[in-house]
Design a protein around this motif. Structure first.
Motif, PDB file in Angstrom:
ATOM      1  N   ARG A 192       0.840  -1.199   0.000  1.00  0.00           N
ATOM      2  CA  ARG A 192       0.000   0.000   0.000  1.00  0.00           C
ATOM      3  C   ARG A 192       0.875   1.248   0.000  1.00  0.00           C
ATOM      4  O   ARG A 192       1.759   1.404   0.852  1.00  0.00           O
ATOM      5  N   ILE A 193       0.620   2.123  -0.952  1.00  0.00           N
ATOM      6  CA  ILE A 193       1.328   3.404  -0.980  1.00  0.00           C
ATOM      7  C   ILE A 193       0.559   4.388  -0.111  1.00  0.00           C
ATOM      8  O   ILE A 193      -0.542   4.819  -0.447  1.00  0.00           O
ATOM      9  N   GLU A 194       1.131   4.710   1.023  1.00  0.00           N
ATOM     10  CA  GLU A 194       0.472   5.565   2.004  1.00  0.00           C
ATOM     11  C   GLU A 194       0.640   7.053   1.694  1.00  0.00           C
ATOM     12  O   GLU A 194      -0.244   7.864   2.004  1.00  0.00           O
ATOM     13  N   ARG A 195       1.777   7.375   1.078  1.00  0.00           N
ATOM     14  CA  ARG A 195       2.095   8.779   0.855  1.00  0.00           C
ATOM     15  C   ARG A 195       2.982   8.923  -0.371  1.00  0.00           C
ATOM     16  O   ARG A 195       3.860   8.095  -0.612  1.00  0.00           O
ATOM     17  N   VAL A 196       2.726   9.966  -1.153  1.00  0.00           N
ATOM     18  CA  VAL A 196       3.572  10.299  -2.297  1.00  0.00           C
ATOM     19  C   VAL A 196       4.056  11.724  -2.082  1.00  0.00           C
ATOM     20  O   VAL A 196       3.256  12.677  -2.074  1.00  0.00           O
ATOM     21  N   GLY A 197       5.364  11.872  -1.875  1.00  0.00           N
ATOM     22  CA  GLY A 197       5.936  13.183  -1.586  1.00  0.00           C
ATOM     23  C   GLY A 197       7.140  13.484  -2.447  1.00  0.00           C
ATOM     24  O   GLY A 197       7.585  12.655  -3.250  1.00  0.00           O
ATOM     25  N   ARG A 198       7.679  14.668  -2.263  1.00  0.00           N
ATOM     26  CA  ARG A 198       8.785  15.157  -3.086  1.00  0.00           C
ATOM     27  C   ARG A 198       9.959  15.498  -2.187  1.00  0.00           C
ATOM     28  O   ARG A 198       9.790  16.150  -1.144  1.00  0.00           O
ATOM     29  N   TYR A 228      -3.375  11.574  -0.040  1.00  0.00           N
ATOM     30  CA  TYR A 228      -2.143  10.784   0.012  1.00  0.00           C
ATOM     31  C   TYR A 228      -0.976  11.516  -0.645  1.00  0.00           C
ATOM     32  O   TYR A 228       0.177  11.101  -0.550  1.00  0.00           O
ATOM     33  N   LEU A 229      -1.273  12.617  -1.353  1.00  0.00           N
ATOM     34  CA  LEU A 229      -0.237  13.384  -2.037  1.00  0.00           C
ATOM     35  C   LEU A 229       0.323  14.485  -1.153  1.00  0.00           C
ATOM     36  O   LEU A 229      -0.399  15.084  -0.344  1.00  0.00           O
ATOM     37  N   ASP A 230       1.589  14.761  -1.305  1.00  0.00           N
ATOM     38  CA  ASP A 230       2.190  15.925  -0.683  1.00  0.00           C
ATOM     39  C   ASP A 230       1.385  17.163  -1.101  1.00  0.00           C
ATOM     40  O   ASP A 230       0.998  17.288  -2.259  1.00  0.00           O
ATOM     41  N   PRO A 231       1.100  18.083  -0.170  1.00  0.00           N
ATOM     42  CA  PRO A 231       0.303  19.265  -0.525  1.00  0.00           C
ATOM     43  C   PRO A 231       0.824  20.013  -1.747  1.00  0.00           C
ATOM     44  O   PRO A 231       0.040  20.557  -2.520  1.00  0.00           O
ATOM     45  N   ALA A 232       2.128  20.029  -1.946  1.00  0.00           N
ATOM     46  CA  ALA A 232       2.694  20.733  -3.095  1.00  0.00           C
ATOM     47  C   ALA A 232       2.320  20.071  -4.415  1.00  0.00           C
ATOM     48  O   ALA A 232       2.375  20.707  -5.469  1.00  0.00           O
ATOM     49  N   GLY A 248      14.346  16.608  -5.473  1.00  0.00           N
ATOM     50  CA  GLY A 248      14.160  16.401  -6.901  1.00  0.00           C
ATOM     51  C   GLY A 248      13.658  15.027  -7.293  1.00  0.00           C
ATOM     52  O   GLY A 248      13.579  14.716  -8.494  1.00  0.00           O
ATOM     53  N   GLN A 249      13.297  14.212  -6.314  1.00  0.00           N
ATOM     54  CA  GLN A 249      12.764  12.880  -6.606  1.00  0.00           C
ATOM     55  C   GLN A 249      11.446  12.674  -5.860  1.00  0.00           C
ATOM     56  O   GLN A 249      11.127  13.381  -4.908  1.00  0.00           O
ATOM     57  N   TRP A 250      10.711  11.680  -6.308  1.00  0.00           N
ATOM     58  CA  TRP A 250       9.473  11.305  -5.637  1.00  0.00           C
ATOM     59  C   TRP A 250       9.768  10.242  -4.593  1.00  0.00           C
ATOM     60  O   TRP A 250      10.461   9.263  -4.877  1.00  0.00           O
ATOM     61  N   VAL A 251       9.247  10.438  -3.402  1.00  0.00           N
ATOM     62  CA  VAL A 251       9.450   9.491  -2.306  1.00  0.00           C
ATOM     63  C   VAL A 251       8.105   8.876  -1.953  1.00  0.00           C
ATOM     64  O   VAL A 251       7.153   9.590  -1.606  1.00  0.00           O
ATOM     65  N   LEU A 252       8.013   7.564  -2.059  1.00  0.00           N
ATOM     66  CA  LEU A 252       6.778   6.842  -1.768  1.00  0.00           C
ATOM     67  C   LEU A 252       6.912   6.132  -0.431  1.00  0.00           C
ATOM     68  O   LEU A 252       7.876   5.364  -0.217  1.00  0.00           O
ATOM     69  N   LYS A 253       5.966   6.382   0.442  1.00  0.00           N
ATOM     70  CA  LYS A 253       5.912   5.661   1.710  1.00  0.00           C
ATOM     71  C   LYS A 253       5.064   4.415   1.483  1.00  0.00           C
ATOM     72  O   LYS A 253       3.868   4.503   1.205  1.00  0.00           O
ATOM     73  N   ALA A 254       5.687   3.248   1.551  1.00  0.00           N
ATOM     74  CA  ALA A 254       5.031   1.993   1.202  1.00  0.00           C
ATOM     75  C   ALA A 254       4.954   1.075   2.411  1.00  0.00           C
ATOM     76  O   ALA A 254       5.936   0.918   3.150  1.00  0.00           O
ATOM     77  N   THR A 255       3.779   0.455   2.612  1.00  0.00           N
ATOM     78  CA  THR A 255       3.582  -0.488   3.713  1.00  0.00           C
ATOM     79  C   THR A 255       3.315  -1.871   3.150  1.00  0.00           C
ATOM     80  O   THR A 255       2.414  -2.046   2.321  1.00  0.00           O
ATOM     81  N   THR A 270       7.057  -0.565   7.047  1.00  0.00           N
ATOM     82  CA  THR A 270       6.954   0.589   6.162  1.00  0.00           C
ATOM     83  C   THR A 270       8.341   0.994   5.693  1.00  0.00           C
ATOM     84  O   THR A 270       9.303   0.987   6.481  1.00  0.00           O
ATOM     85  N   SER A 271       8.429   1.336   4.416  1.00  0.00           N
ATOM     86  CA  SER A 271       9.710   1.748   3.856  1.00  0.00           C
ATOM     87  C   SER A 271       9.497   2.937   2.932  1.00  0.00           C
ATOM     88  O   SER A 271       8.376   3.238   2.525  1.00  0.00           O
ATOM     89  N   GLU A 272      10.599   3.608   2.604  1.00  0.00           N
ATOM     90  CA  GLU A 272      10.555   4.707   1.657  1.00  0.00           C
ATOM     91  C   GLU A 272      11.242   4.293   0.369  1.00  0.00           C
ATOM     92  O   GLU A 272      12.354   3.747   0.388  1.00  0.00           O
TER      93      GLU A 272
END
Length: 530
Positions: free
Chosen positions: A110-116, A341-345, A119-126, A133-135
């Motif tokens: 499960r992708i809990e969070r998609v952030g920045r 689930y997305l970073d506000p930006a 300069g890269q996308w960081v996915l918080k995955a469970t 949980t890992s990034e």
């Protein structure tokens, strides 16, 4: 397959995510797909789990297999015109196997969070198994999660908190046996509500279907027994798009007239049912059901107007009538997109129009700012959304050609307009949507001119179909060079395979595309039982 274009995460492995994963890898990306389920196929895999969105066991595809497939993968011959739920799921499984997608899929993640970050996308995955949980870092991300990132939408009904029975959203409805001997009211006349109402026949003691304004009821088949979607052709879509662009009011009037004619030709619907008059497709998607009308005629399903109030086990409806001793209410009232689930930006809804939420047609839905309904305006080179295609019935084809467009743009074989031009495009689309929403019901927040959208996808993905359409220079050249194929592409069945015929130096054509186009049109001529 060589990998040269960077790492891409595809979030969701249902019908939209699978084809996005395939098209990205085909274009040379190191793409990896993620899904929280233990299976691919998304909602097409039936599950009894009430927390997961899925089809019913009895679900039948609304679109025929001839138009409902991907561009380079037909349904098997032994599947009927309209696949059953398990056959649609088997098709997606076969697609994943044929294109070797499983080894690039991470299920139960499960992708809990998609952030920045940096300069890269960081996915918080469970991980569902270990709960760890890992990034994970990626260069680009495609969101193709569909209903997995949508929340059930429930209407505000006076006194619903007093209901002494059990009320659920249709998302949690799984098995008609759970309703044996019960008095059940299903709320909603989209496609899910009628399906559930009919599914309850033979199990529930009584079934009522509540609707506010009625709707056009379509059958999957025409009067001769052939799939009704055989009426769609590339030429017809082009003419419809042009007509709608320049004469929108007249176009909507003509569409409603045609819809009413089709309904009356197929069904005997008494005026007192309140179902006869169609709404413009910009207002409401027609109901597709082969069984609802006969079920109402046989008093297996009873119609009620909109539900307005609840008091204990008594329900009150818009016409003042009441029902007592109701055991269950099933709200088939749709979903709303959730971008939390997305970073506000990166949230495409953060800078939407200020007047949107107050419009009558907004209906608590967000209005995302996405170029062509696909690209993030803030990160167009690395963030896209697949599955928000316009209001056309051919979902799998739309997923295919739109994700192919993303792949070609990110591979630098096609280009996006400037940020200012994309902003203007979104502003114009939102202005059009808000004009409709300001005066009443709105079918879809992503409404746009379908032909313009097809043209954009075709050019960006390098498919070469649109320039070969009728009444153009290239169209005449095509007709002179190959009249048979030109006639099939322009005036034949609007099969997705036409989008894999031509080599424009971008997406590789499919070697069996012509054979598939010819076979689809030949199959359409076979007589069916009315």
């Amino acid at each position: 397959m060589s990998v040269k274009n960077g790492r891409v995460a595809v979030v969701g492995l249902g019908a939209s995510g699978l084809v996005a994963l395939k098209n990205l890898r085909e274009a040379g990306f190191d793409a990896v797909g993620f899904d929280s389920n233990a299976y691919i196929g998304g909602l097409w895999m039936y599950t009894p789990d009430p927390t997961k969105t899925s089809v019913l066991k009895s679900t039948v595809a609304n679109l025929s297999k001839h138009l409902g497939c991907y561009t380079d993968f037909p349904y098997p011959d032994n599947v009927p015109d309209f696949p059953l739920a398990h056959q649609a799921e088997e098709y997606l499984e076969a697609y994943a196997d044929h294109f070797d997608l499983r080894r690039h899929a991470r299920l139960q993640t499960r992708i809990e969070r998609v952030g920045r970050r940096d300069g890269q996308w960081v996915l918080k995955a469970t991980d569902a198994g270990s709960k760890t949980t890992s990034e994970l870092t990626f260069d680009r991300v495609i969101i193709a999660a569909g209903l997995q990132v949508q929340s059930p939408k429930l209407p505000d009904i006076k006194g619903i908190e007093t209901f002494t029975g059990h009320a659920i959203h249709s998302n949690a409805y799984k098995n008609p046996e759970d309703y044996k001997g019960k008095n059940v009211v299903v709320v909603g006349l989209g496609n899910t509500g009628p399906d559930i109402a009919v599914d309850l026949i033979g199990y529930a003691k009584n079934v009522w279907l509540s609707h506010r304004r009625g709707n056009a009821i379509f059958s999957r088949r025409n009067a001769s027994g052939k799939p009704g979607d055989f009426v769609l052709s590339l030429r017809g879509v082009k003419l419809g798009g042009i007509f709608n662009k320049h004469f929108p009011s007249l176009s909507q009037w003509a569409v409603v007239l045609g819809m009413n004619h089709m309904t009356k030709k197929k069904f005997n619907i008494p005026a007192e049912w309140g179902l006869r008059e169609a709404h413009p497709p910009t207002r409401k998607v027609p109901t597709l059901s082969d069984t609802l009308v006969s079920a109402v005629h046989q008093s297996q399903v009873h119609l009620k107007r909109g539900l307005t109030a609840v008091n204990g086990s008594t329900l009150t409806f818009a016409d003042g009538s009441q029902l007592s001793d109701i055991d269950n209410i099933v709200f088939a009232t749709g979903f709303r997109s959730d971008f939390s689930y997305l970073d506000p930006a990166a949230d495409p809804t953060r800078d939407t129009r200020k007047d949107w939420s107050g419009l009558p047609g907004a209906n608590s839905r967000p209005l995302p700012r996405l170029y062509q309904g696909i690209f993030s305006l803030d990160f167009p080179d690395s963030l896209a959304f697949i599955g928000t295609s316009p209001l056309t019935p051919q979902a799998n084809m739309n997923y295919d050609i739109s994700s192919a467009a993303v792949a070609q743009i990110w591979a630098s074989k096609s280009t996006l307009p400037s940020r200012a031009e994309m902003e203007q495009h979104v502003d114009a689309q939102h202005e059009s949507v808000c004009r409709i929403a300001a005066t009443g019901e709105l079918a879809n927040t992503n409404l746009r001119n379908n032909w313009d959208w097809y043209k954009w996808c075709d050019e960006a993905a390098g498919l070469g179909v649109v320039k070969r359409t009728s009444w153009s220079v290239e169209g005449w050249k095509f007709w002179l060079a190959d009249r048979q194929l030109s006639n099939l592409v322009n005036g034949g069945i609007f099969t997705p395979h036409i989008f894999r015929l031509f080599d424009e130096g971008k997406r590789t054509p499919w070697e069996d595309a012509r054979k598939a186009v010819e076979k689809t049109n030949a199959d359409a001529k076979v007589e069916r039982t009315p």
